[in-house]
Scaffold this active site. Sequence first.
Site, PDB file in Angstrom:
ATOM      1  N   LYS A  78      23.834  71.311  86.957  1.00 43.15           N
ATOM      2  CA  LYS A  78      22.529  71.891  87.270  1.00 43.15           C
ATOM      3  C   LYS A  78      22.343  73.289  86.665  1.00 43.15           C
ATOM      4  O   LYS A  78      21.348  73.557  86.000  1.00 43.15           O
ATOM      5  CB  LYS A  78      22.375  71.951  88.790  1.00 43.15           C
ATOM      6  CG  LYS A  78      20.970  71.884  89.275  1.00 43.15           C
ATOM      7  CD  LYS A  78      20.866  71.320  90.669  1.00 43.15           C
ATOM      8  CE  LYS A  78      22.005  71.543  91.614  1.00 43.15           C
ATOM      9  NZ  LYS A  78      22.897  72.606  91.684  1.00 43.15           N
ATOM     10  N   THR A  80      24.072  74.572  84.265  1.00 45.37           N
ATOM     11  CA  THR A  80      24.137  74.417  82.815  1.00 45.37           C
ATOM     12  C   THR A  80      22.781  73.981  82.273  1.00 45.37           C
ATOM     13  O   THR A  80      22.300  74.495  81.257  1.00 45.37           O
ATOM     14  CB  THR A  80      25.230  73.394  82.468  1.00 45.37           C
ATOM     15  OG1 THR A  80      26.435  73.805  83.094  1.00 45.37           O
ATOM     16  CG2 THR A  80      25.441  73.295  80.977  1.00 45.37           C
ATOM     17  N   ARG A 101      21.656  82.825  91.161  1.00 42.71           N
ATOM     18  CA  ARG A 101      22.353  83.481  92.252  1.00 42.71           C
ATOM     19  C   ARG A 101      23.546  84.294  91.773  1.00 42.71           C
ATOM     20  O   ARG A 101      24.188  83.938  90.780  1.00 42.71           O
ATOM     21  CB  ARG A 101      22.901  82.414  93.209  1.00 42.71           C
ATOM     22  CG  ARG A 101      21.932  82.035  94.296  1.00 42.71           C
ATOM     23  CD  ARG A 101      22.659  81.279  95.381  1.00 42.71           C
ATOM     24  NE  ARG A 101      23.209  80.027  94.870  1.00 42.71           N
ATOM     25  CZ  ARG A 101      24.050  79.270  95.560  1.00 42.71           C
ATOM     26  NH1 ARG A 101      24.455  79.651  96.763  1.00 42.71           N
ATOM     27  NH2 ARG A 101      24.502  78.137  95.062  1.00 42.71           N
ATOM     28  N   LYS A 112      38.572  80.294  92.175  1.00 41.25           N
ATOM     29  CA  LYS A 112      37.616  79.207  91.956  1.00 41.25           C
ATOM     30  C   LYS A 112      36.853  79.448  90.655  1.00 41.25           C
ATOM     31  O   LYS A 112      36.357  78.518  90.027  1.00 41.25           O
ATOM     32  CB  LYS A 112      36.644  79.129  93.143  1.00 41.25           C
ATOM     33  CG  LYS A 112      35.606  78.016  93.055  1.00 41.25           C
ATOM     34  CD  LYS A 112      34.924  77.838  94.417  1.00 41.25           C
ATOM     35  CE  LYS A 112      33.728  76.876  94.331  1.00 41.25           C
ATOM     36  NZ  LYS A 112      32.521  77.477  93.773  1.00 41.25           N
ATOM     37  N   ALA A 294      24.587  78.123 100.765  1.00 40.25           N
ATOM     38  CA  ALA A 294      23.623  77.034 100.982  1.00 40.25           C
ATOM     39  C   ALA A 294      23.860  76.327 102.304  1.00 40.25           C
ATOM     40  O   ALA A 294      22.962  75.693 102.839  1.00 40.25           O
ATOM     41  CB  ALA A 294      23.696  76.036  99.842  1.00 40.25           C
ATOM     42  N   PHE A 322      22.395  72.728  95.175  1.00 38.88           N
ATOM     43  CA  PHE A 322      22.565  71.386  95.747  1.00 38.88           C
ATOM     44  C   PHE A 322      21.506  70.414  95.190  1.00 38.88           C
ATOM     45  O   PHE A 322      20.690  70.765  94.358  1.00 38.88           O
ATOM     46  CB  PHE A 322      22.503  71.428  97.286  1.00 38.88           C
ATOM     47  CG  PHE A 322      23.778  71.945  97.857  1.00 38.88           C
ATOM     48  CD1 PHE A 322      24.637  71.106  98.560  1.00 38.88           C
ATOM     49  CD2 PHE A 322      24.159  73.268  97.651  1.00 38.88           C
ATOM     50  CE1 PHE A 322      25.830  71.600  99.053  1.00 38.88           C
ATOM     51  CE2 PHE A 322      25.341  73.735  98.147  1.00 38.88           C
ATOM     52  CZ  PHE A 322      26.186  72.918  98.845  1.00 38.88           C
ATOM     53  N   PHE A 410      26.695  62.998  78.143  1.00 39.11           N
ATOM     54  CA  PHE A 410      28.130  63.114  77.954  1.00 39.11           C
ATOM     55  C   PHE A 410      28.492  62.220  76.779  1.00 39.11           C
ATOM     56  O   PHE A 410      27.823  61.215  76.540  1.00 39.11           O
ATOM     57  CB  PHE A 410      28.857  62.680  79.236  1.00 39.11           C
ATOM     58  CG  PHE A 410      30.305  63.067  79.252  1.00 39.11           C
ATOM     59  CD1 PHE A 410      30.674  64.398  79.390  1.00 39.11           C
ATOM     60  CD2 PHE A 410      31.307  62.110  79.127  1.00 39.11           C
ATOM     61  CE1 PHE A 410      32.016  64.753  79.400  1.00 39.11           C
ATOM     62  CE2 PHE A 410      32.643  62.468  79.128  1.00 39.11           C
ATOM     63  CZ  PHE A 410      33.004  63.789  79.270  1.00 39.11           C
ATOM     64  N   TRP A 438      24.898  71.676  76.625  1.00 43.80           N
ATOM     65  CA  TRP A 438      26.292  72.115  76.764  1.00 43.80           C
ATOM     66  C   TRP A 438      26.920  72.243  75.383  1.00 43.80           C
ATOM     67  O   TRP A 438      27.569  73.223  75.062  1.00 43.80           O
ATOM     68  CB  TRP A 438      27.084  71.117  77.629  1.00 43.80           C
ATOM     69  CG  TRP A 438      28.507  71.524  77.820  1.00 43.80           C
ATOM     70  CD1 TRP A 438      28.990  72.411  78.737  1.00 43.80           C
ATOM     71  CD2 TRP A 438      29.636  71.084  77.064  1.00 43.80           C
ATOM     72  NE1 TRP A 438      30.348  72.540  78.602  1.00 43.80           N
ATOM     73  CE2 TRP A 438      30.777  71.741  77.576  1.00 43.80           C
ATOM     74  CE3 TRP A 438      29.808  70.184  75.995  1.00 43.80           C
ATOM     75  CZ2 TRP A 438      32.066  71.542  77.073  1.00 43.80           C
ATOM     76  CZ3 TRP A 438      31.075  69.983  75.487  1.00 43.80           C
ATOM     77  CH2 TRP A 438      32.196  70.661  76.027  1.00 43.80           C
TER      78      TRP A 438
END
Lengths: 466, 466, 466, 466
Positions: A78, A80, A101, A112, A294, A322, A410, A438
């Site tokens: 999302k 990306t 954000r 992470k 979220a 989300f 992809f 991408w």
Amino acid sequence: MLDPTIYKDWQIAEDAEARLPSVDYFREKMGLLPDEIIPYGRTPKLDFLKIMERLKDKPDGKYIEVTAITPTPLGEGKSTTSLGLIEGLGKLGKNVGGCLRQPSGGPTMNVKGTAAGGGNALLIPMTEFSLGLTGDINDITNAHNLGMVALNARMQHERNYDDEKLASIPLKRLDIDPERIEWNFVMDFCCQALRNMKIGYGEGTMNGFPMETRTNIAVSSELMAILAVARDLPDLRDRIGKIVMAYDKKGNPVTAEDLEVAGAMTAWMRNTINPTLCYTVEHQPCLVHAGPFANIAIGQSSIIGDRLALKLFDYHVTESGFAADIGFEKFWNVKCRLSGLKPHVSVVVATIRALKMHGGGPEVRPGRPLPKEYVEENLELLEKGCENLFHHVKNVKKSGIKPVVCINKFYTDTDAEVALIRRLCEEQGVRCALSEHWQYGGEGALELAQAVIDACNEPEEPIHYL
Amino acid sequence: MLDPTIYKDWQIAEDAEARLPSVDYFREKMGLLPDEIIPYGRTPKLDFLKIMERLKDKPDGKYIEVTAITPTPLGEGKSTTSLGLIEGLGKLGKNVGGCLRQPSGGPTMNVKGTAAGGGNALLIPMTEFSLGLTGDINDITNAHNLGMVALNARMQHERNYDDEKLASIPLKRLDIDPERIEWNFVMDFCCQALRNMKIGYGEGTMNGFPMETRTNIAVSSELMAILAVARDLPDLRDRIGKIVMAYDKKGNPVTAEDLEVAGAMTAWMRNTINPTLCYTVEHQPCLVHAGPFANIAIGQSSIIGDRLALKLFDYHVTESGFAADIGFEKFWNVKCRLSGLKPHVSVVVATIRALKMHGGGPEVRPGRPLPKEYVEENLELLEKGCENLFHHVKNVKKSGIKPVVCINKFYTDTDAEVALIRRLCEEQGVRCALSEHWQYGGEGALELAQAVIDACNEPEEPIHYL
Amino acid sequence: MLDPTIYKDWQIAEDAEARLPSVDYFREKMGLLPDEIIPYGRTPKLDFLKIMERLKDKPDGKYIEVTAITPTPLGEGKSTTSLGLIEGLGKLGKNVGGCLRQPSGGPTMNVKGTAAGGGNALLIPMTEFSLGLTGDINDITNAHNLGMVALNARMQHERNYDDEKLASIPLKRLDIDPERIEWNFVMDFCCQALRNMKIGYGEGTMNGFPMETRTNIAVSSELMAILAVARDLPDLRDRIGKIVMAYDKKGNPVTAEDLEVAGAMTAWMRNTINPTLCYTVEHQPCLVHAGPFANIAIGQSSIIGDRLALKLFDYHVTESGFAADIGFEKFWNVKCRLSGLKPHVSVVVATIRALKMHGGGPEVRPGRPLPKEYVEENLELLEKGCENLFHHVKNVKKSGIKPVVCINKFYTDTDAEVALIRRLCEEQGVRCALSEHWQYGGEGALELAQAVIDACNEPEEPIHYL
Amino acid sequence: MLDPTIYKDWQIAEDAEARLPSVDYFREKMGLLPDEIIPYGRTPKLDFLKIMERLKDKPDGKYIEVTAITPTPLGEGKSTTSLGLIEGLGKLGKNVGGCLRQPSGGPTMNVKGTAAGGGNALLIPMTEFSLGLTGDINDITNAHNLGMVALNARMQHERNYDDEKLASIPLKRLDIDPERIEWNFVMDFCCQALRNMKIGYGEGTMNGFPMETRTNIAVSSELMAILAVARDLPDLRDRIGKIVMAYDKKGNPVTAEDLEVAGAMTAWMRNTINPTLCYTVEHQPCLVHAGPFANIAIGQSSIIGDRLALKLFDYHVTESGFAADIGFEKFWNVKCRLSGLKPHVSVVVATIRALKMHGGGPEVRPGRPLPKEYVEENLELLEKGCENLFHHVKNVKKSGIKPVVCINKFYTDTDAEVALIRRLCEEQGVRCALSEHWQYGGEGALELAQAVIDACNEPEEPIHYL
């Protein structure tokens, strides 16, 4: 342009950062006056109040939201896609930007990672973005903790002093119920040991008021949730004043206003209302503002960020966190209701592999090779999985916003699979675009960008909150 | 220039801030390259490592320290004299600057105020200086708390896991003694309720390791003390690694290095090693760097700040906090010993009223009018009080540094009183200058500035640590 | 600082140019707004009209004129002293600047050289200063030649057309007398072959009007003389309109206004009214504006330059070309009378060697060694020569301006010689300062600078034009 | 965007100039370093040598030439189409720019006007563009006249001095034949009276060498012709050295090199090799460099301008002056042969009205209304006139360059007429695009821009000089 099948994200970022134009360049590109930008290394803040005042009569740009199908472990890209769409609109010569954000320092230190986007649809500068940017989270931490310091100190003073001495300060007794404290401390890290804290004990009367409390991660602060939905500084001040920090012994709420700490808390947050300027690797502007979680809050960048970006850009792209069910729902029914803004287009992102999983494809386990259903052509699973996609599309349509389906390609996807989705979209009467941002950045997102422009130019429809 | 007998400090600051030249102007005035300055509103940071590398072969400027007689409730105006001296040297056409401490947010919120200097010898911009400047204290807070989070988490993991599982992370058991934890949490406020904290309790194994601890004010952190005396980034990293955070059950120290958190703590402090640029109201540059308390730490601005300023300015003025007995002593025997730098001149500031008190003048009580000894001529008390002054002067001389006595003039001082000090100074063979910088800025400090220049040009003497 | 006894002027300039701060730096140093400076490489123009409008109520700075004793082949260093004085005032922390004349391209190409000043009292950047700066001389050339083109074309048309056709253009007959043409052509070179020109001949009526004329060097144009004394743009336009370009057959003057070419000539000169910013090698600002010859015109930089500099600088230094007899006289009785400005101080420059020559010292011949009177002490010749000096000083005094004698020191001057002049000056009641700016720049001119400041601070006296 | 059917060109320019971004913005947009741009008001010069050195290995952008059908009194809008195409390519998100000729001051003063383009396809800033820009023509004037001054002075010296004295200067006799002088004077105005000049007469030997000569308009100088075709500074110096200024008595050429004036002439032209930056009203960059006349020289902007622009822009648009027969021919067979560059596309501009005239439409007379053939539909004349268009297209094809036909639309053109040209173009196998840039700027030129991009992306063909 570096090939993301060879180079890592940080290398692509490093290359793009080395060629990053100056802040002054971006200032002029966005049509801002010198005193409307607040210098801060490579990531200045934009002076929200000054800019809105000057541009108050300028019509807003097109407002584009990016959401996705119900998430799967396979991901759907999302952020990306948001960044790729910004770059694609830029390649078509549009004045475009976005707002995303800010990540939390806690997860960063938990390894992470905090990159926004990936490949050639990536946000820079990476180090600043990952390590606190311009200090908004620190300001929120200080404001939050100041409230808790004031709350405990008040209880201590009310315990220690009789009514006469209190009145001389001058304070009137709030009679806070020690069993009903709603506020706590925060810190920009996760610390399990601070989930349960006893404080304020010890001999004498100068050790605070004893209570059990906890220290949360800073971005989960109600102040961050408020920052995301505040319209401007007076609204922020007003909402901070209304925070219920505790209840009194009669069950009445005790607010920050009652504690007379709301003004000081707002003072520490005075700079946080100004969004921070970042960039895509193709050097398009993208604001970063607010980072509420979220699960407990809106989970999206701020209303202030959108209001500002709609004045600065002809096309403004934001993302609703989300999937369409929870992300778009909060975006449309909460954020837009509060802001009074209506998006022109919602981009619903899907990957063919994730659709197959929604169509009943086998479970995916970390560390195991992907089942062949995901790496080989399988039209049956795909067609069944599209039900999930079209349900989200239906929700978007119901609201009165134009949907655009984005197939985030992809390399194992087959032509027949892509053709199937295109055909189904046509049957459903919804625009569909294949996108390869991408890998190719804006050049890979031209079809998506054009579909979005076309949808923006259709006549508007009446809105329905869901 | 505004008259400080009529206008308040914030009005003088506001007037000077409205006329403040741009950051680029100061950059060029200091001979810095564009990428040696890190933008941050009106108070940019100077890139310490880049500048020192480029100027490593440039000879240092003159190093001037400002101290004072033993403090009295009447004040003696040390910061004001430092800023006035900078302005006076500027009026004489010198390339001059200084370095002062950053104030703490805690006292600010306690309404103590944070202005540096006063009248026409004042530091600006006032708001930024008082509310956190470029976030150094926040960075220290995050680094400090990260260490404590790591410490507690390590104890939790060692408790929960057997040796095999620990080794797979991979960690070897440190066996920290829960009774001998030396580290704690910090926050940029004073909070009495956090003096005693119990944390880490609760059911299950995911609530951290139980312990008693406390939360201190951020500027009292050992990290702030370290920042003030570190020579550069590797030295900072090294000193952080050596912090003793606890002891193990055999009594051996457990350091930040042992906890493998020293690198991450340093990462959060990477920007704090760069001093921040502020200004006097006469638009002379003055760095601000580090703010350690004087009761528990060095109580002075940083070695890094002095090293940088000595490369940038022909005359660099800093202040040593507290009086000559503790302030100058720590400056000379600790800070200078660590830095290897030797000041050319120490200015010993005195007021006639404070000298009278040292000479046996009556006690002064807040809210009561000043006894007449302080507002009328009294040569006897003054002469006796000068003993305190000359004792400090003797200390300075012993170290091998040239002393200059500064009479910080107050309007009730009489000509005979001034003449008395001048005569006594002459007898003691020490330079003496009357100064009226509070009222007249640099123009009022010309005599002091010239005395300092003359002292700087005398042949140097061998040094003696005291 | 480079030693001028070792390094040549161009090397000193090169070194100072490499360290020259940016134009923006000087803009802020002079307190100018961004749109008050017109970019032009390293030598921008200052927007005279905008700046004067904004600063019209600001009091003028101190106005200092530099003149000299009657010139000798030995030189006395007037420009060098002007630049050295600017640097000396700068070293004393004053806001100082100056204004000098622009050199002509003709002499440059004749290998006379165009450096202003010398040693460490030198104007930079040298290349731009020597090769046309910002094109003022080209603009004057174009404006001048446009007038002559219009004049000849008018005579051609009046010859070719009858009254009716002329009226249809519409023009009324001026009846210019071909024997009384006052205007001509100019070029920024000396060309002997153009001293006598026959033009406009040939068959047919399309070859202009035949006349004899000449082409002068551009800086000798009346337009340059006008630029030097114009107060502002309307005054320039007015003076250009009044230029007598020829006479008609009745003997009445025919002006540029009559030819209706005055507006177009002024348009070509619109940028010339803005002085150009140059610098001393110590990076003090010095304007350059207008370059009229002293034999046929005022021989001094412009009134516009002085008016602007007096708004920008607290101390403004200019030079009056040639010695006090002709230079100061034109300065005071012409330039100041037109401008309404009154200088506070006139510096009368003298060298000991030149004074000896005025005292009857032997003749000096190029290529021959200097007679020993000039390289050895000779108090007798010196004392006699001082008569010339004091005569100039008397003239200055008579005007109501404070004189300051500057002994521009040469290394062969003896202490006794310097002491003699000092004593004689004291007897005459005139300030005297030794100056070594050529060798030491501003540091060498401190005594002179202080003497000038002291003279400026004396009470003013009534003025007398001589 | 202002409507050019309502607003005049100067109003459109004024509006666009008020919104013009800063020079720094354009510098960064073009990827230039700070020291590669030479400030000069709103129209800086680009430092050709520095930029080419840094970008020497960067591949060139696409090279697009704009030419036109054989000119008619009705005009076909070649400059307007060049500027419109730049804007159209900009609207498609391309990095685009151009290079055009500088106009001459002579025609400006003759009220011919000097705007480049018109409507919303217009070059700004208008005043600078019309009144000399950065002084290139003045520099050429000075360099040219310096050569003539040197020539005449040489003849004077050779006449006055015997061989021995000449040798001492040191010069050897050139024996210039007074009857065969090839050089002359120039001035940036037309002056009929200077077509025939007798100079150098008069008594004595100091009045130059007598000769007959003339003064031409500056842009017709051979130096301007050279500037347009020089590849770089050494090539310019070399070509200036080879100028034949006269012949000696034996008939051998006497060059600027022989006169030893070539270096000084080049010095005066040192800044002219740097193109000047201007802009379209949509704020796309467009260089301006050299302004040779088309009747006596190449009539096109410079090779230096094209070489620089091809490094800076992905699409570079230039115009070849006059129609395809003479303009394109000189462009391809002279300019491109000298530069070694090959354009990808030639745009052949036509208007429907001009094509009708080529098809045999009636004569057009100033002051009379247009015959109805030009304002009403007439497919017959149009079809016949297209022969002229396709002949030019054939020439372009022959050279190996891709042609694109541009119909520069006028509001009286009918749909059937446009359709006819499109059909004929299709039959001839040549791309055709309708364009309305005059009225709508870049938005009106999107079809043309896309056609040019498509043509650029076709495989290249071998070249043939015609």
